[in-house]
Design a protein around this motif. Structure first.
Motif, PDB file in Angstrom:
ATOM      1  N   GLU A  72       2.073 101.719  45.037  1.00  0.00           N
ATOM      2  CA  GLU A  72       2.491 101.471  46.411  1.00  0.00           C
ATOM      3  C   GLU A  72       3.854 100.789  46.359  1.00  0.00           C
ATOM      4  O   GLU A  72       4.142 100.015  45.447  1.00  0.00           O
ATOM      5  CB  GLU A  72       1.478 100.572  47.127  1.00  0.00           C
ATOM      6  CG  GLU A  72       0.119 101.207  47.311  1.00  0.00           C
ATOM      7  CD  GLU A  72       0.145 102.418  48.214  1.00  0.00           C
ATOM      8  OE1 GLU A  72       0.885 102.395  49.230  1.00  0.00           O
ATOM      9  OE2 GLU A  72      -0.547 103.401  47.901  1.00  0.00           O
ATOM     10  N   ARG A  73       4.673 101.067  47.344  1.00  0.00           N
ATOM     11  CA  ARG A  73       6.042 100.548  47.342  1.00  0.00           C
ATOM     12  C   ARG A  73       6.102  99.032  47.217  1.00  0.00           C
ATOM     13  O   ARG A  73       6.939  98.495  46.492  1.00  0.00           O
ATOM     14  CB  ARG A  73       6.779 101.008  48.592  1.00  0.00           C
ATOM     15  CG  ARG A  73       7.138 102.474  48.525  1.00  0.00           C
ATOM     16  CD  ARG A  73       7.709 102.976  49.802  1.00  0.00           C
ATOM     17  NE  ARG A  73       8.956 102.284  50.123  1.00  0.00           N
ATOM     18  CZ  ARG A  73       9.706 102.599  51.134  1.00  0.00           C
ATOM     19  NH1 ARG A  73       9.380 103.581  51.930  1.00  0.00           N
ATOM     20  NH2 ARG A  73      10.819 101.939  51.377  1.00  0.00           N
ATOM     21  N   ARG A 119       9.284 107.581  38.212  1.00  0.00           N
ATOM     22  CA  ARG A 119       9.462 106.132  38.306  1.00  0.00           C
ATOM     23  C   ARG A 119      10.790 105.798  39.001  1.00  0.00           C
ATOM     24  O   ARG A 119      10.852 104.884  39.813  1.00  0.00           O
ATOM     25  CB  ARG A 119       9.436 105.484  36.911  1.00  0.00           C
ATOM     26  CG  ARG A 119       8.121 105.620  36.169  1.00  0.00           C
ATOM     27  CD  ARG A 119       6.994 104.796  36.768  1.00  0.00           C
ATOM     28  NE  ARG A 119       6.306 105.512  37.836  1.00  0.00           N
ATOM     29  CZ  ARG A 119       5.467 104.988  38.713  1.00  0.00           C
ATOM     30  NH1 ARG A 119       5.186 103.721  38.699  1.00  0.00           N
ATOM     31  NH2 ARG A 119       4.892 105.708  39.626  1.00  0.00           N
ATOM     32  N   VAL A 120      11.850 106.543  38.691  1.00  0.00           N
ATOM     33  CA  VAL A 120      13.136 106.347  39.366  1.00  0.00           C
ATOM     34  C   VAL A 120      12.974 106.583  40.867  1.00  0.00           C
ATOM     35  O   VAL A 120      13.455 105.799  41.688  1.00  0.00           O
ATOM     36  CB  VAL A 120      14.229 107.267  38.775  1.00  0.00           C
ATOM     37  CG1 VAL A 120      15.469 107.303  39.669  1.00  0.00           C
ATOM     38  CG2 VAL A 120      14.598 106.818  37.362  1.00  0.00           C
ATOM     39  N   ASP A 121      12.272 107.651  41.235  1.00  0.00           N
ATOM     40  CA  ASP A 121      12.070 107.964  42.651  1.00  0.00           C
ATOM     41  C   ASP A 121      11.352 106.825  43.371  1.00  0.00           C
ATOM     42  O   ASP A 121      11.747 106.424  44.467  1.00  0.00           O
ATOM     43  CB  ASP A 121      11.269 109.261  42.799  1.00  0.00           C
ATOM     44  CG  ASP A 121      12.027 110.491  42.322  1.00  0.00           C
ATOM     45  OD1 ASP A 121      13.258 110.419  42.148  1.00  0.00           O
ATOM     46  OD2 ASP A 121      11.362 111.525  42.102  1.00  0.00           O
ATOM     47  N   ALA A 124      13.713 103.802  43.609  1.00  0.00           N
ATOM     48  CA  ALA A 124      14.813 104.058  44.538  1.00  0.00           C
ATOM     49  C   ALA A 124      14.346 103.920  45.987  1.00  0.00           C
ATOM     50  O   ALA A 124      15.054 103.341  46.817  1.00  0.00           O
ATOM     51  CB  ALA A 124      15.411 105.441  44.294  1.00  0.00           C
ATOM     52  N   ARG A 125      13.151 104.441  46.280  1.00  0.00           N
ATOM     53  CA  ARG A 125      12.621 104.294  47.651  1.00  0.00           C
ATOM     54  C   ARG A 125      12.403 102.829  47.990  1.00  0.00           C
ATOM     55  O   ARG A 125      12.672 102.393  49.100  1.00  0.00           O
ATOM     56  CB  ARG A 125      11.314 105.076  47.797  1.00  0.00           C
ATOM     57  CG  ARG A 125      11.518 106.563  47.908  1.00  0.00           C
ATOM     58  CD  ARG A 125      10.257 107.272  48.352  1.00  0.00           C
ATOM     59  NE  ARG A 125       9.119 107.078  47.484  1.00  0.00           N
ATOM     60  CZ  ARG A 125       8.815 107.843  46.422  1.00  0.00           C
ATOM     61  NH1 ARG A 125       9.601 108.861  46.105  1.00  0.00           N
ATOM     62  NH2 ARG A 125       7.753 107.602  45.697  1.00  0.00           N
ATOM     63  N   GLY A 127      14.033 100.392  46.760  1.00  0.00           N
ATOM     64  CA  GLY A 127      15.296  99.665  46.636  1.00  0.00           C
ATOM     65  C   GLY A 127      16.165  99.673  47.863  1.00  0.00           C
ATOM     66  O   GLY A 127      17.330  99.300  47.783  1.00  0.00           O
ATOM     67  N   GLY A 128      15.649 100.114  48.973  1.00  0.00           N
ATOM     68  CA  GLY A 128      16.398 100.027  50.214  1.00  0.00           C
ATOM     69  C   GLY A 128      17.108 101.302  50.624  1.00  0.00           C
ATOM     70  O   GLY A 128      17.643 101.375  51.715  1.00  0.00           O
ATOM     71  N   GLY A 129      17.150 102.267  49.761  1.00  0.00           N
ATOM     72  CA  GLY A 129      17.715 103.554  50.138  1.00  0.00           C
ATOM     73  C   GLY A 129      19.221 103.598  50.265  1.00  0.00           C
ATOM     74  O   GLY A 129      19.758 104.581  50.757  1.00  0.00           O
ATOM     75  N   ASP A 130      19.945 102.546  49.830  1.00  0.00           N
ATOM     76  CA  ASP A 130      21.402 102.626  49.894  1.00  0.00           C
ATOM     77  C   ASP A 130      21.911 103.606  48.837  1.00  0.00           C
ATOM     78  O   ASP A 130      21.151 104.125  48.037  1.00  0.00           O
ATOM     79  CB  ASP A 130      22.046 101.246  49.741  1.00  0.00           C
ATOM     80  CG  ASP A 130      21.834 100.627  48.366  1.00  0.00           C
ATOM     81  OD1 ASP A 130      21.048 101.163  47.577  1.00  0.00           O
ATOM     82  OD2 ASP A 130      22.462  99.601  48.084  1.00  0.00           O
ATOM     83  N   GLU A 131      23.190 103.873  48.836  1.00  0.00           N
ATOM     84  CA  GLU A 131      23.722 104.929  47.958  1.00  0.00           C
ATOM     85  C   GLU A 131      23.590 104.606  46.473  1.00  0.00           C
ATOM     86  O   GLU A 131      23.579 105.500  45.639  1.00  0.00           O
ATOM     87  CB  GLU A 131      25.178 105.243  48.302  1.00  0.00           C
ATOM     88  CG  GLU A 131      26.147 104.096  48.026  1.00  0.00           C
ATOM     89  CD  GLU A 131      27.560 104.452  48.444  1.00  0.00           C
ATOM     90  OE1 GLU A 131      28.440 104.453  47.568  1.00  0.00           O
ATOM     91  OE2 GLU A 131      27.757 104.727  49.637  1.00  0.00           O
ATOM     92  N   ASP A 132      23.459 103.348  46.108  1.00  0.00           N
ATOM     93  CA  ASP A 132      23.320 102.976  44.698  1.00  0.00           C
ATOM     94  C   ASP A 132      21.876 102.769  44.256  1.00  0.00           C
ATOM     95  O   ASP A 132      21.631 102.457  43.089  1.00  0.00           O
ATOM     96  CB  ASP A 132      24.112 101.690  44.415  1.00  0.00           C
ATOM     97  CG  ASP A 132      25.605 101.904  44.535  1.00  0.00           C
ATOM     98  OD1 ASP A 132      26.066 103.045  44.293  1.00  0.00           O
ATOM     99  OD2 ASP A 132      26.313 100.930  44.862  1.00  0.00           O
TER     100      ASP A 132
END
Length: 179
Positions: A72-73, A119-121, A124-125, A127-132
């Protein structure tokens, strides 16, 4: 009086015993060195049963190294420290098998790549969804992989001595800065 196991129960138990044996075999021997006969010997079954249950060594390998279900996120940040703590202690058989085989077996490399991408996906979700976010997630995932390899396959002494307190003091702030 206890009811004797059904044929389906026995079949399920045999399949589980074979899968456990495969995880051990692949952990020690890797994809290329592991054999159906070796797996059967560990499981205490005939080699034909291994193939009957799983079809091929490649299919059994893919199942033996399958990653845990998605998190879970909200669990991701705490999960990173826990994963590192576990990876620096003792590796589960399926993880050892995958790491041992990923550089010599295209099948193992594909399984590892898919696992790392998943795991990256997830990170990344979260992590706030910003470009980095994707880049930060890839750096975190790759770093844990590198630390795992350095600890278990290269024997980097400083990683062998890490305990949960050091991880909390040194590594968690770094995780926080990247997540």
């Amino acid at each position: 009086m206890e009811t004797p196991p059904t044929r389906a129960d026995r079949r399920t138990a045999t399949a589980a015993k074979i899968l456990d044996a495969a995880q051990e075999e692949f952990a020690e021997q890797g994809m290329e060195g592991g054999t159906i006969r070796g797996i059967a010997r560990r499981a205490g079954v005939d080699p034909s049963l291994v193939l009957q249950h799983y079809g091929s060594k490649q299919k059994l390998f893919a199942l033996a190294v399958q990653p845990a279900p998605e998190l879970e996120r909200q669990d991701v940040p705490a999960h990173l420290a826990e994963v590192l703590d576990v990876r620096l202690r003792e590796l589960p058989a399926h993880t050892r098998a995958l790491l041992r085989s990923m550089l010599t077996s295209p099948e193992a490399a594909a399984v590892m790549r898919d696992y790392l991408q998943e795991r990256v996906d997830v990170l990344a979700r979260a992590g706030g969804g910003d470009e980095d976010a994707r880049t930060r997630a890839a750096v975190l995932v790759s770093s844990i992989l590198g630390m795992t390899i350095a600890r278990h396959f290269l024997g980097l002494a400083d990683l062998e001595r890490l305990d949960a307190d050091v991880i909390a003091r040194v590594v968690e702030p770094w995780f926080d800065s990247l997540s």
